[in-house]
Design a protein around this motif. Structure first.
Motif, mmCIF file in Angstrom:
data_model
loop_
_atom_site.group_PDB
_atom_site.id
_atom_site.type_symbol
_atom_site.label_atom_id
_atom_site.label_comp_id
_atom_site.label_asym_id
_atom_site.label_seq_id
_atom_site.Cartn_x
_atom_site.Cartn_y
_atom_site.Cartn_z
ATOM 1 N N GLN A 164 42.589 -37.173 -1.113
ATOM 2 C CA GLN A 164 43.712 -38.101 -1.119
ATOM 3 C C GLN A 164 44.642 -37.827 -2.298
ATOM 4 O OE1 GLN A 164 42.687 -42.206 -0.431
ATOM 5 N NE2 GLN A 164 44.448 -42.941 -1.593
ATOM 6 N N LYS A 165 44.078 -37.474 -3.441
ATOM 7 C CA LYS A 165 44.911 -37.157 -4.605
ATOM 8 C C LYS A 165 45.766 -35.927 -4.341
ATOM 9 C CE LYS A 165 44.694 -36.034 -9.525
ATOM 10 N NZ LYS A 165 43.815 -35.822 -10.705
ATOM 11 N N SER A 166 45.176 -34.892 -3.738
ATOM 12 C CA SER A 166 45.950 -33.683 -3.425
ATOM 13 C C SER A 166 47.087 -34.002 -2.464
ATOM 14 C CB SER A 166 45.031 -32.617 -2.821
ATOM 15 O OG SER A 166 44.031 -32.230 -3.740
ATOM 16 N N LEU A 167 46.819 -34.851 -1.474
ATOM 17 C CA LEU A 167 47.863 -35.231 -0.524
ATOM 18 C C LEU A 167 48.945 -36.071 -1.197
ATOM 19 C CD1 LEU A 167 45.569 -36.098 2.514
ATOM 20 C CD2 LEU A 167 47.099 -34.133 2.333
ATOM 21 N N ASP A 168 48.540 -36.983 -2.068
ATOM 22 C CA ASP A 168 49.515 -37.823 -2.768
ATOM 23 C C ASP A 168 50.450 -36.982 -3.630
ATOM 24 O OD1 ASP A 168 48.710 -40.192 -1.675
ATOM 25 O OD2 ASP A 168 47.360 -40.728 -3.325
ATOM 26 N N GLN A 169 49.910 -35.948 -4.253
ATOM 27 C CA GLN A 169 50.733 -35.105 -5.116
ATOM 28 C C GLN A 169 51.772 -34.324 -4.318
ATOM 29 O OE1 GLN A 169 47.416 -33.094 -7.035
ATOM 30 N NE2 GLN A 169 47.903 -34.088 -8.979
ATOM 31 N N MET A 170 51.542 -34.186 -3.014
ATOM 32 C CA MET A 170 52.532 -33.535 -2.145
ATOM 33 C C MET A 170 53.316 -34.564 -1.335
ATOM 34 S SD MET A 170 50.358 -30.209 -0.793
ATOM 35 C CE MET A 170 49.022 -31.202 -0.089
ATOM 36 N N ASN A 171 53.097 -35.852 -1.630
ATOM 37 C CA ASN A 171 53.760 -36.961 -0.939
ATOM 38 C C ASN A 171 53.459 -36.965 0.556
ATOM 39 O OD1 ASN A 171 55.259 -39.315 -1.211
ATOM 40 N ND2 ASN A 171 57.156 -38.326 -0.528
ATOM 41 N N LEU A 222 54.288 -38.603 6.890
ATOM 42 C CA LEU A 222 53.775 -37.254 6.641
ATOM 43 C C LEU A 222 54.865 -36.277 6.238
ATOM 44 C CD1 LEU A 222 51.242 -36.950 9.620
ATOM 45 C CD2 LEU A 222 50.814 -37.720 7.285
ATOM 46 N N SER A 223 56.029 -36.797 5.839
ATOM 47 C CA SER A 223 57.095 -35.917 5.356
ATOM 48 C C SER A 223 56.586 -35.148 4.150
ATOM 49 C CB SER A 223 58.330 -36.745 4.989
ATOM 50 O OG SER A 223 58.808 -37.436 6.134
ATOM 51 N N GLU A 224 56.769 -33.818 4.186
ATOM 52 C CA GLU A 224 56.015 -32.966 3.275
ATOM 53 C C GLU A 224 56.801 -32.503 2.059
ATOM 54 O OE1 GLU A 224 58.290 -30.430 6.037
ATOM 55 O OE2 GLU A 224 56.990 -32.180 6.256
ATOM 56 N N HIS A 225 56.051 -32.179 1.036
ATOM 57 C CA HIS A 225 56.544 -31.456 -0.141
ATOM 58 C C HIS A 225 55.398 -30.534 -0.548
ATOM 59 C CE1 HIS A 225 58.594 -30.493 -3.808
ATOM 60 N NE2 HIS A 225 57.603 -30.964 -4.547
ATOM 61 N N TRP A 226 55.207 -29.466 0.239
ATOM 62 C CA TRP A 226 54.003 -28.645 0.129
ATOM 63 C C TRP A 226 54.006 -27.806 -1.142
ATOM 64 C CZ3 TRP A 226 51.133 -30.742 3.563
ATOM 65 C CH2 TRP A 226 51.638 -31.141 4.793
ATOM 66 N N ARG A 227 52.810 -27.687 -1.729
ATOM 67 C CA ARG A 227 52.591 -26.802 -2.878
ATOM 68 C C ARG A 227 51.255 -26.108 -2.682
ATOM 69 N NH1 ARG A 227 53.919 -28.974 -8.821
ATOM 70 N NH2 ARG A 227 52.377 -27.320 -9.110
ATOM 71 N N GLU A 228 51.249 -24.807 -2.951
ATOM 72 C CA GLU A 228 50.058 -24.014 -2.676
ATOM 73 C C GLU A 228 48.868 -24.426 -3.540
ATOM 74 O OE1 GLU A 228 49.315 -21.902 -0.323
ATOM 75 O OE2 GLU A 228 51.283 -22.301 0.565
ATOM 76 N N ASP A 229 49.119 -24.826 -4.781
ATOM 77 C CA ASP A 229 47.990 -25.210 -5.636
ATOM 78 C C ASP A 229 47.311 -26.473 -5.121
ATOM 79 O OD1 ASP A 229 50.291 -26.600 -6.201
ATOM 80 O OD2 ASP A 229 49.834 -26.868 -8.332
ATOM 81 N N HIS A 230 48.106 -27.446 -4.661
ATOM 82 C CA HIS A 230 47.519 -28.672 -4.122
ATOM 83 C C HIS A 230 46.855 -28.421 -2.768
ATOM 84 C CE1 HIS A 230 49.266 -30.622 -7.456
ATOM 85 N NE2 HIS A 230 50.501 -30.736 -6.985
#
Length: 250
Positions: A164-171, A222-230
């Motif tokens: 959940q934290k990883s998802l939150d960091q990508m909104n 589920l609108s994304e702000h993807w980051r590879e590290d997360h």
């Protein structure tokens, strides 16, 4: 019986009256166990130390048998008592004593391990010690399994929080889109994201038919702000979650 150099014995006489002479006291440790029992000739007490390995525990039991011991009292020190208890309970009555019970008796002044085991033996011989409750073997085995499952559930919940934290960091607000992030709909979406799906329009139809929110409402969350590290952290957490789930069903 001949003792090696590391073992020391001594005999002492005390004026305290004993109600039961055939008892022993054990002070437990991580490396050595100190045992006090009546001497072979009936003169005073003998204190001997044994190692913590299984062969040494068997030798301790034989040493107690030679002195015709009927009952043994030992401190409930950490987990050190488990192995000696299981070895000795086959041939003796074993009392598992709470350390606080020893401290409440006037005159206790622990200085060394030999003194402590001798004090335990003196109190036990006078009938001043009560053993703690020890359930039957089958109950102990069941309790171990229940505790293991409880630990696995706690670990599983921890990995859900990390996902959940990883998802939150990508909104990516899966926990807002569905009421239970690790339910059927939530885990289907998380697995799809970990597998490479990035389109909210394709993630929303993964909802369970019983889900209250519509596909449009879910897609908005589920609108994304993807980051590879997360995403990497998300995949790692999901793998750990799946591994724990597999262990719980094994």
């Amino acid at each position: 019986m001949r003792l090696d150099r590391r073992q020391r014995s001594r005999r002492r006489r005390h004026s305290n009256p004993d109600t039961s002479a055939q008892v022993a006291g054990i002070d437990l440790g991580s490396e050595r166990h100190w045992v006090c029992a009546p001497g072979l000739g009936g003169g005073g007490r003998e204190v001997v130390d044994f190692g913590a390995t299984t062969p040494e525990l068997v030798r301790m039991a034989e040493w107690l048998k030679d002195r015709k011991i009927e009952s043994v009292a030992m401190e409930s020190t950490g987990v050190y008592w488990i192995a000696p208890h299981e070895v000795l309970e086959k041939d003796f009555e074993v009392l598992l004593v709470d350390t606080r019970q020893l401290a409440r008796v006037p005159g206790w002044n622990k200085k060394t391990d030999p003194d402590d085991c001798e004090w335990i033996q003196r109190l036990h011989s006078c009938g001043l010690l009560n053993g703690s409750f020890r359930p039957q073997e089958q109950v102990c085995m069941l309790r171990t399994l229940v505790r293991n499952k409880a630990n696995l559930l706690a670990e599983s919940a921890d990995w859900v929080r990390r996902m959940q934290k990883s998802l939150d960091q990508m909104n990516v607000r899966v926990h807002r889109a569905v009421s239970d992030p690790n339910g059927v709909t939530g885990m289907a979406m998380v697995c799809a994201i970990a597998a490479g799906e990035r389109d909210a329009g394709k993630l929303a139809p993964l909802r369970d038919r019983r889900c209250r929110k519509s596909q449009e409402e879910i897609a908005e969350q589920l609108s994304e702000h993807w980051r590879e590290d997360h995403l990497f952290s998300l995949r790692q957490s999901l793998q750990m979650y799946d591994a724990i789930a597999e262990r719980m069903t094994a």
